[in-house]
Every structure is written in structure tokens, then in C-alpha cells.
Design an enzyme around this catalytic site. Structure first.
Site, PDB file in Angstrom:
ATOM      1  N   ARG A  56       0.849  -1.203   0.000  1.00 36.10           N
ATOM      2  CA  ARG A  56       0.000   0.000   0.000  1.00 36.10           C
ATOM      3  C   ARG A  56       0.880   1.247   0.000  1.00 36.10           C
ATOM      4  NH1 ARG A  56      -1.462   1.676   4.569  1.00 36.10           N
ATOM      5  NH2 ARG A  56      -2.236  -0.283   5.412  1.00 36.10           N
ATOM      6  N   TYR A 109     -16.585  17.211 -15.329  1.00 33.72           N
ATOM      7  CA  TYR A 109     -16.928  15.791 -15.464  1.00 33.72           C
ATOM      8  C   TYR A 109     -17.987  15.447 -14.407  1.00 33.72           C
ATOM      9  CZ  TYR A 109     -16.343  10.747 -14.997  1.00 33.72           C
ATOM     10  OH  TYR A 109     -16.568   9.404 -14.905  1.00 33.72           O
ATOM     11  N   ASP A 182      -7.529  18.951 -14.106  1.00 37.70           N
ATOM     12  CA  ASP A 182      -7.875  17.615 -14.587  1.00 37.70           C
ATOM     13  C   ASP A 182      -7.454  17.572 -16.055  1.00 37.70           C
ATOM     14  OD1 ASP A 182      -9.072  15.354 -15.642  1.00 37.70           O
ATOM     15  OD2 ASP A 182     -10.863  15.512 -14.390  1.00 37.70           O
ATOM     16  N   LYS A 207      -8.327   6.698 -19.288  1.00 37.07           N
ATOM     17  CA  LYS A 207      -8.614   7.264 -20.605  1.00 37.07           C
ATOM     18  C   LYS A 207      -7.352   7.233 -21.476  1.00 37.07           C
ATOM     19  CE  LYS A 207     -12.433   7.851 -18.338  1.00 37.07           C
ATOM     20  NZ  LYS A 207     -12.797   9.089 -17.664  1.00 37.07           N
TER      21      LYS A 207
HETATM   22  C1  LIG Z   1     -13.323   9.490 -16.394  1.00 38.38           C
HETATM   23  C2  LIG Z   1     -12.966  10.829 -15.869  1.00 38.38           C
HETATM   24  C3  LIG Z   1     -12.725  11.039 -14.497  1.00 38.38           C
HETATM   25  C4  LIG Z   1     -12.922   9.938 -13.463  1.00 38.38           C
HETATM   26  O1  LIG Z   1     -11.995   8.925 -13.613  1.00 38.38           O
HETATM   27  P1  LIG Z   1     -12.287   7.370 -13.233  1.00 38.38           P
HETATM   28  O2  LIG Z   1     -11.021   6.719 -13.636  1.00 38.38           O
HETATM   29  O3  LIG Z   1     -13.479   6.945 -14.015  1.00 38.38           O
HETATM   30  O4  LIG Z   1     -12.538   7.345 -11.763  1.00 38.38           O
HETATM   31  C5  LIG Z   1     -12.348  12.292 -14.087  1.00 38.38           C
HETATM   32  N1  LIG Z   1     -12.225  13.316 -14.962  1.00 38.38           N
HETATM   33  C6  LIG Z   1     -12.455  13.167 -16.284  1.00 38.38           C
HETATM   34  C7  LIG Z   1     -12.300  14.328 -17.189  1.00 38.38           C
HETATM   35  C8  LIG Z   1     -12.838  11.927 -16.783  1.00 38.38           C
HETATM   36  O5  LIG Z   1     -13.085  11.787 -18.084  1.00 38.38           O
END
Ligand SMILES: *Cc1c(COP(=O)(O)O)cnc(C)c1O
Length: 393
Positions: A56, A109, A182, A207
Site C-alpha cells: 500500500r 466531469y 484535470d 482514458k
Molecule cells: C473518467 C474521468 C474522471 C474519473 O476517472 P475514473 O477513472 O473513471 O474514476 C475524471 N475526470 C475526467 C475528465 C474523466 O473523463
């Protein structure tokens, strides 16, 4: 363009393939092994080998990923998590305390908005959604002494608005707030938030970083040592870490990030140009189109415009929903950033949780995650799907 780098620093694609990934010292394995272990033998009590004690706290496969992510975002400290939302939650709890306030994008998001609106609000951390393209509105929303964090998402999901990272980070700094970006939609290849003055770059590595729709993960990169210590403490204390196999998959994805993002950008530009002026399409939203309100800003702060395209269907909501079921190369599904093209209806799918809030999206909107297939196949697929959308059904 954000391609500048100090002399002597290897280029982006070289860092993606080599940073944190020296051949394994014992076997010479070129690819970092998946260290599927929870604990590590000690040479006498407290005699840790290379600092590894319990997975962890740290795991060598995760360390390789964390070093690579840090090198790609141009920060000194990288942290890998079990999901993008786990990274977000860890960051918020590292920086904010009850009574603190955040400014967030009005088209954040949906999961990010839900985390602030439904979870952190219960611990007395409040958030104000603002249009981040309006700097005066952002300044008005900042509560002196209370606003701890300015949350930026650019391009946004699914409306692809472009926020000025450098200007917003300057504003936040004057008010003593931390700026987090982000960077999921752009990926570190297309956009470098830390170089633009932000304190934190954050990803859903699910992503583009992973890039193959086979793993869920998240990441934080920071340059500041004090902030890094807080994040490191909370990463271990909260425990939402990336497992070794997940870390390995993201690391494998990162190796091809540069070539993938070039192809995503080529294909998305061609798709956006095809959709523009199509009789069944009311509006095409892509930062690479000259009439996009954020086009010039995006050209300055991004290397290219990325793989996400949204459009509004002229015949309305039902036609948009039906269209999503008619494509054959574009798969109907949530998520984005993989090599395969995806299509979705945000109003009923990814953004259903924000219906009735300030973040509601138009009902006739369709979002494409343009993959790296042959572009002619993508255009033909959209053409046949749109032909019926235009027939007034
Ligand atoms: C998918 C996404 C998230 C969240 O991420 P997860 O891996 O699904 O928890 C946050 N910000 C953006 C812009 C996203 O596309």
C-alpha cells in the site's frame, strides 16, 4: 505550443518509454515486472531493501509508473491511484478541511461534480460551479480566506470548453488557492499544466494514458515538495492505490501515448470537418475548428486539439439517441480515450447524474471519442448513421 523543455531533458516520447523503466537490475528484463507482492523481506528489523515495506505504501511496479507520470507532466512527484476519482478524493482531502471552499467548472466531469456535491459537501467542503472561460466570474466566486482549491478541467467533458490555465493559476495564486488541472482529455502529451503555472496535474489514466480501455486508474503529479508530502501521506493513509497489474497496464499504455495522440488528433480533426456543414448536424464542437470560441487559446496552450468531438443533431433528442445505436465502427459506450472509437449520448449516459443541475448538457448532444482506426471507415460509419438522422424520422 507547450513543447519547450530544458536543455538536456529527453523528449516526450523518450521519457514515455524510458522514465522510471531501467532494465530490471537482477534479470535485465527490459519491461518492469509486475511485482505481485504485498510485503517485502527485511534484512533485520527495519532493514528495508530500497525502501519497500508494504505494497500500500509502495510497490516497484507502481513506482515505475509514478516516476514515468512525473517525468511526462514535468513535476518531481507522481502518485498512482485505483481510479481517477480516487486520485481526486485523495487530493481534496490532502488540501481541504471542513469550512473550505472550492471553485469548480460549471461543466465539470459528472463524477467530479458528484464527488463535490454529494460527498465532500457532507464534510463541510463546499464548491461553487463557475464558467471558467469567464475570469471575472471566477474572481467573483473566490471567497477570500476560504477558497482553498481552484479546479480546472480543459477541454471540458462533453462541451469541450477551453479554460486559460496560466491566467486562472495566476488568479488562484493571488488569492492563496491551489490550482488543480484535470488533464484527462488532453493527456500530458498535448498539455502541460505545471509548466503553465498549475500546482497539480490530475488524470483519469483510464482514458488516454492507459489508452486501450482495459484498466481503470488515476494519477496526481505535483512539483512542490510540501504538497507532495501531503499527497503521499494521504495516498498511504487512505489506501486507494493502483495495484501492480493496473500500474503495469497504464505504464504499457504510456509508451505509445505520443503516437496515439497524434493519430487521435488527425482523425478527430477529419471527423469534425466532415460533421461541420452536414445537413443533419446543427453544431460541431471541436477546439480544432477555427469557429470554436476557445480555438486560439487551445492553439496556444495545447500541442494539438485531441480526440474528442461533440455535435448536436438537428432533428433533436430522439434522433440523437437513435443515431448512437446505428453506428457500427463507433461502439456505443461510456468512457473515452481508447484506441477504438466510441459514441454516446451524454444526457442519458455519462451525464445523467447532472440532469436538473447547472451542469445539465443539451439533450440533442452526441459525444465521440475518436479512435485511431482508418479515418475513412470512421467517416463512412458516421455518414451512414447520419443519413437516417437527416431523413426526418
Ligand atoms: C473518467 C474521468 C474522471 C474519473 O476517472 P475514473 O477513472 O473513471 O474514476 C475524471 N475526470 C475526467 C475528465 C474523466 O473523463
Amino acid at each position: 505550443m507547450t513543447t519547450d523543455r530544458p536543455a538536456g531533458t529527453p523528449g516526450f516520447a523518450t521519457r514515455a518509454i524510458h522514465a522510471g523503466q531501467e532494465p530490471d537490475p537482477t534479470t535485465g528484463a527490459v519491461v518492469p515486472p509486475i511485482y505481485a507482492t504485498s510485503t517485502y523481506a527485511q534484512d533485520g528489523v527495519g532493514g528495508l531493501r530500497n525502501g519497500y515495506e508494504y505494497s500500500r505504501s509502495a510497490n516497484p511496479t507502481r513506482t515505475a509508473l509514478e516516476e514515468c507520470l512525473a517525468a511526462l507532466e514535468g513535476g518531481r512527484h507522481g502518485f498512482a491511484f485505483a481510479s481517477g476519482l480516487a486520485a481526486e478524493d485523495t487530493l481534496i482531502r490532502s488540501v481541504c478541511r471542513p469550512g473550505d471552499h472550492l471553485v469548480i467548472p460549471h461543466d465539470a466531469y459528472g463524477g467530479t461534480f458528484r464527488l463535490f456535491d454529494k460527498v465532500h459537501s457532507q464534510w463541510g467542503v463546499t464548491a461553487t460551479p463557475v464558467d471558467l472561460t469567464d475570469l471575472a466570474a471566477v474572481e467573483r466566486a473566490i471567497q477570500p480566506g476560504r477558497t482553498r482549491l481552484l479546479w480546472i478541467e480543459t477541454p471540458t467533458n462533453p462541451l469541450l470548453a477551453i479554460a486559460d490555465i496560466a491566467a486562472l493559476a495566476g488568479l488562484a495564486r493571488r488569492h492563496g488557492a491551489v490550482t488543480a488541472v484535470d488533464n484527462t482529455f488532453a493527456s500530458p502529451y498535448l498539455q502541460q499544466p505545471l509548466a503553465l503555472g498549475a500546482d497539480v496535474a490530475l488524470h483519469s489514466t483510464t482514458k488516454y494514458c492507459g489508452g486501450h480501455s482495459d484498466v481503470v486508474g488515476g494519477a496526481i503529479v505535483v512539483d512542490d515538495d510540501v504538497l507532495a508530502d501531503k499527497v503521499r501521506f494521504h495516498q498511504n493513509a487512505m489506501g486507494a492505490v493502483a495495484g501492480p497489474f493496473d500500474a503495469w497496464l497504464v505504464l504499457r499504455g504510456l509508451k505509445t501515448l505520443a503516437v496515439r495522440m497524434e493519430q487521435h488528433s488527425d482523425n478527430a480533426q477529419a471527423v469534425a470537418e466532415f460533421l461541420t456543414g452536414h445537413p443533419a448536424v446543427a453544431e460541431t464542437i471541436y477546439p480544432g475548428l477555427p469557429d470554436h470560441p476557445g480555438h486560439e487559446l487551445a492553439a496556444r496552450q495545447m500541442r494539438r486539439f485531441g480526440g474528442m468531438v461533440s455535435f448536436r443533431v438537428a432533428a433533436g433528442e430522439q434522433a440523437a439517441v437513435d443515431l448512437c445505436a446505428r453506428t457500427t465502427v463507433f461502439t456505443l459506450g461510456e468512457s473515452l480515450g481508447g484506441v477504438e472509437s466510441l459514441i454516446e449520448h451524454p444526457g442519458r449516459m455519462t451525464h445523467a447524474s447532472v440532469a436538473g443541475t447547472a451542469l445539465e448538457v443539451p439533450a440533442d448532444l452526441v459525444r465521440l471519442s475518436v479512435g485511431i482506426e482508418d479515418v475513412n471507415d470512421l467517416l463512412e460509419d458516421l455518414d451512414q448513421a447520419l443519413r437516417e438522422a437527416g431523413s426526418g424520422r
